[in-house]
Design a protein around this motif. Structure first.
Motif, PDB file in Angstrom:
ATOM      1  N   GLY A  87      -8.311  13.216  19.080  1.00 34.05           N
ATOM      2  CA  GLY A  87      -9.462  13.456  18.215  1.00 34.05           C
ATOM      3  C   GLY A  87      -9.556  12.459  17.080  1.00 34.05           C
ATOM      4  N   ASN A  88     -10.619  12.589  16.317  1.00 33.26           N
ATOM      5  CA  ASN A  88     -10.849  11.690  15.190  1.00 33.26           C
ATOM      6  C   ASN A  88     -10.000  12.093  13.995  1.00 33.26           C
ATOM      7  OD1 ASN A  88     -12.819  10.252  16.627  1.00 33.26           O
ATOM      8  ND2 ASN A  88     -14.419  11.720  16.014  1.00 33.26           N
ATOM      9  N   ALA A  89      -9.536  11.107  13.275  1.00 35.05           N
ATOM     10  CA  ALA A  89      -8.758  11.366  12.062  1.00 35.05           C
ATOM     11  C   ALA A  89      -9.705  11.503  10.879  1.00 35.05           C
ATOM     12  CB  ALA A  89      -7.773  10.227  11.822  1.00 35.05           C
ATOM     13  N   GLU A  90      -9.338  12.334   9.938  1.00 35.12           N
ATOM     14  CA  GLU A  90     -10.158  12.523   8.745  1.00 35.12           C
ATOM     15  C   GLU A  90     -10.240  11.217   7.967  1.00 35.12           C
ATOM     16  OE1 GLU A  90     -10.165  15.226   4.653  1.00 35.12           O
ATOM     17  OE2 GLU A  90      -8.799  15.696   6.312  1.00 35.12           O
ATOM     18  N   GLU A  91     -11.441  10.874   7.539  1.00 32.76           N
ATOM     19  CA  GLU A  91     -11.642   9.612   6.825  1.00 32.76           C
ATOM     20  C   GLU A  91     -10.780   9.562   5.564  1.00 32.76           C
ATOM     21  OE1 GLU A  91     -15.260   6.910   4.920  1.00 32.76           O
ATOM     22  OE2 GLU A  91     -15.702   8.804   5.953  1.00 32.76           O
ATOM     23  N   GLY A  92     -10.068   8.453   5.408  1.00 32.08           N
ATOM     24  CA  GLY A  92      -9.211   8.277   4.238  1.00 32.08           C
ATOM     25  C   GLY A  92      -7.819   8.852   4.401  1.00 32.08           C
ATOM     26  N   SER A  93      -7.572   9.523   5.530  1.00 30.82           N
ATOM     27  CA  SER A  93      -6.246  10.103   5.762  1.00 30.82           C
ATOM     28  C   SER A  93      -5.256   9.011   6.145  1.00 30.82           C
ATOM     29  CB  SER A  93      -6.311  11.154   6.867  1.00 30.82           C
ATOM     30  OG  SER A  93      -6.634  10.542   8.111  1.00 30.82           O
ATOM     31  N   THR A 126       0.860  -1.183   0.000  1.00 28.69           N
ATOM     32  CA  THR A 126       0.000   0.000   0.000  1.00 28.69           C
ATOM     33  C   THR A 126       0.896   1.231   0.000  1.00 28.69           C
ATOM     34  OG1 THR A 126      -0.105   0.322   2.408  1.00 28.69           O
ATOM     35  CG2 THR A 126      -1.642  -1.277   1.433  1.00 28.69           C
ATOM     36  N   GLU A 127       0.286   2.400  -0.075  1.00 31.55           N
ATOM     37  CA  GLU A 127       1.058   3.638  -0.075  1.00 31.55           C
ATOM     38  C   GLU A 127       1.764   3.875   1.258  1.00 31.55           C
ATOM     39  OE1 GLU A 127      -1.388   7.096  -0.337  1.00 31.55           O
ATOM     40  OE2 GLU A 127      -2.946   6.280   0.988  1.00 31.55           O
ATOM     41  N   LEU A 128       1.346   3.150   2.296  1.00 31.33           N
ATOM     42  CA  LEU A 128       1.946   3.305   3.618  1.00 31.33           C
ATOM     43  C   LEU A 128       2.922   2.175   3.951  1.00 31.33           C
ATOM     44  CD1 LEU A 128      -1.178   4.465   5.677  1.00 31.33           C
ATOM     45  CD2 LEU A 128       0.688   5.865   4.780  1.00 31.33           C
ATOM     46  N   ALA A 129       3.325   1.443   2.943  1.00 24.41           N
ATOM     47  CA  ALA A 129       4.238   0.317   3.175  1.00 24.41           C
ATOM     48  C   ALA A 129       5.561   0.770   3.790  1.00 24.41           C
ATOM     49  CB  ALA A 129       4.495  -0.422   1.866  1.00 24.41           C
ATOM     50  N   LEU A 155      -3.446   8.888   8.801  1.00 26.59           N
ATOM     51  CA  LEU A 155      -3.614   8.547  10.215  1.00 26.59           C
ATOM     52  C   LEU A 155      -4.776   7.583  10.406  1.00 26.59           C
ATOM     53  CD1 LEU A 155      -2.813   8.908  13.145  1.00 26.59           C
ATOM     54  CD2 LEU A 155      -4.279  10.946  13.249  1.00 26.59           C
ATOM     55  N   ALA A 156      -5.866   7.813   9.678  1.00 24.85           N
ATOM     56  CA  ALA A 156      -7.025   6.923   9.784  1.00 24.85           C
ATOM     57  C   ALA A 156      -6.664   5.510   9.329  1.00 24.85           C
ATOM     58  CB  ALA A 156      -8.175   7.472   8.945  1.00 24.85           C
ATOM     59  N   LYS A 157      -5.891   5.419   8.261  1.00 24.71           N
ATOM     60  CA  LYS A 157      -5.483   4.106   7.755  1.00 24.71           C
ATOM     61  C   LYS A 157      -4.550   3.405   8.740  1.00 24.71           C
ATOM     62  CE  LYS A 157      -5.957   5.445   2.892  1.00 24.71           C
ATOM     63  NZ  LYS A 157      -5.243   5.706   1.613  1.00 24.71           N
ATOM     64  N   LEU A 158      -3.671   4.183   9.360  1.00 23.07           N
ATOM     65  CA  LEU A 158      -2.755   3.599  10.338  1.00 23.07           C
ATOM     66  C   LEU A 158      -3.504   3.115  11.576  1.00 23.07           C
ATOM     67  CD1 LEU A 158       0.277   6.067  10.147  1.00 23.07           C
ATOM     68  CD2 LEU A 158       0.255   3.657   9.480  1.00 23.07           C
ATOM     69  N   ARG A 159      -4.476   3.900  12.018  1.00 23.22           N
ATOM     70  CA  ARG A 159      -5.266   3.487  13.183  1.00 23.22           C
ATOM     71  C   ARG A 159      -6.059   2.219  12.893  1.00 23.22           C
ATOM     72  NH1 ARG A 159      -7.730   9.246  15.516  1.00 23.22           N
ATOM     73  NH2 ARG A 159      -5.824   9.887  16.630  1.00 23.22           N
ATOM     74  N   LYS A 160      -6.483   2.077  11.652  1.00 22.90           N
ATOM     75  CA  LYS A 160      -7.215   0.867  11.273  1.00 22.90           C
ATOM     76  C   LYS A 160      -6.276  -0.340  11.221  1.00 22.90           C
ATOM     77  CE  LYS A 160     -10.305  -0.990   7.722  1.00 22.90           C
ATOM     78  NZ  LYS A 160     -10.994  -0.722   6.425  1.00 22.90           N
ATOM     79  N   ALA A 161      -5.055  -0.101  10.751  1.00 22.03           N
ATOM     80  CA  ALA A 161      -4.080  -1.194  10.648  1.00 22.03           C
ATOM     81  C   ALA A 161      -3.567  -1.616  12.022  1.00 22.03           C
ATOM     82  CB  ALA A 161      -2.911  -0.767   9.763  1.00 22.03           C
ATOM     83  N   PHE A 162      -3.412  -0.626  12.922  1.00 22.22           N
ATOM     84  CA  PHE A 162      -2.898  -0.904  14.271  1.00 22.22           C
ATOM     85  C   PHE A 162      -3.899  -0.406  15.314  1.00 22.22           C
ATOM     86  CE2 PHE A 162       0.803  -0.200  11.520  1.00 22.22           C
ATOM     87  CZ  PHE A 162       1.528  -1.365  11.727  1.00 22.22           C
TER      88      PHE A 162
END
Length: 313
Positions: free
Chosen positions: A124-130, A87-90, A132-139
């Motif tokens: 706070g909440n991370a913007e959807e699709g950001s 992914t782009e965050l690899a 940070l949001a993807k990282l929080r979902k992964a970890f």
């Protein structure tokens, strides 16, 4: 292979190369026994040096492996790595957790985890699709392991400093004091602290009795040599331990045109073939060649021909 088989092999090597002043080894039980059996037969027992890397890895394993928080943390790390791969965050993937020798490179995981704590330290909440949001979902709930991560990273950071000092400079009075002071920073009930301080005291005595020079305490050099050798033979479609072991001396030191020419003149093809027959009677390639040329491939499953054919291997 057992300690009883390592002993005569060691004796043969030392009879040819000369009696060692000391032996650096890892903590493998078979090797330990073989070396001990050989040393016990000497008039003056030869001191053995426990490789600092393997010693520390063993203590880290004893400290953390059975902790539930460590198991949950590594499970989370593995889950996150799968989510980020390709992914782009690899580029934020954690260091790979090896199944074998995991604690020999565990310091990289501690360093990564400590950095990731700062990444997740956003309220706070991370913007959807950001990102940070993807990282929080992964970890998920990564920051809930903060206390453990801080303690874990602190331990591995101190240990990394100790090993850098000892591997680069050896053990003497100066490095002993440096490393012992670093060990004091570890928690009072730390198994790693107890093991490290015990190792330092034991090997500082060996150094004082053995030499005025810094004492080498790492087997990294020989392990790196065999690592280079493995990298070469992996290029073969059938990675096999055969006459290619003769490459190992060529990987040591600096080679010049003169030394290469001299080696080629002194070692004939007949010498190499004779050496191979004596020391490597059977290889995977030889077994394959004998099997197909002997027509045994047509008899597999009909009788015990295959078993009989390779009973001497």
């Amino acid at each position: 292979m057992t300690g009883e088989t390592v002993y005569p092999e060691s004796e043969a090597v030392f009879n040819r190369a000369g009696k060692p002043v000391a032996i650096i080894k890892d903590r493998d039980a078979t090797l330990n026994k073989g070396v001990r059996l050989w040393s016990d037969q000497q008039v003056h027992p030869v001191p053995t040096i426990d490789d600092i890397g393997h010693t520390i890895a063993t203590s880290l394993k004893a400290q953390f492996e059975k902790l539930n928080i460590y198991k949950r943390f590594t499970a989370l790390v593995s889950h996150g790595a799968k989510c980020l791969r390709q992914t782009e965050l690899a580029f934020l993937m954690p260091p790979k957790l090896r199944s074998k020798g995991r604690f020999q490179s565990i310091g990289k995981l501690g360093e990564w985890a400590e950095k990731m704590l700062h990444v997740f330290a956003v309220s706070g909440n991370a913007e959807e699709g950001s990102q940070l949001a993807k990282l929080r979902k992964a970890f998920p709930h990564f920051s809930q392991s903060r206390d453990f991560i801080v303690r874990f990273a602190s331990t591995t950071k101190i240990i990394s400093q100790v090993m850098e000092i000892l591997k680069n400079n050896g053990l003497d009075k100066t490095t002993y004091k440096q490393c012992f002071e670093l060990s004091r920073k570890l928690p009072r009930n730390s198994k790693v602290k107890k093991c490290l301080q015990s190792w330092l005291k034991k090997h500082y005595i060996i150094q004082k009795n053995l030499t005025a020079l810094p004492l080498p305490v790492s087997s990294d050099i020989i392990e790196s040599l065999f690592g280079n050798f493995k990298h070469i033979i992996e290029r073969s479609p059938q990675a096999d331990m055969n006459r290619t072991v003769l490459l190992i001396p060529a990987l040591c030191g600096k080679l010049t045109g003169t030394t290469v020419t001299q080696a080629l003149r002194q070692a004939s093809q007949a010498d190499i073939e004779g050496w191979e027959k004596k020391h490597i009677p059977y290889t995977v390639r030889k077994k394959r060649h004998a099997f197909f040329n002997g027509g045994n491939s047509q008899k597999v499953g009909k009788d015990n021909t295959l078993k009989k054919h390779f009973s001497t291997a």
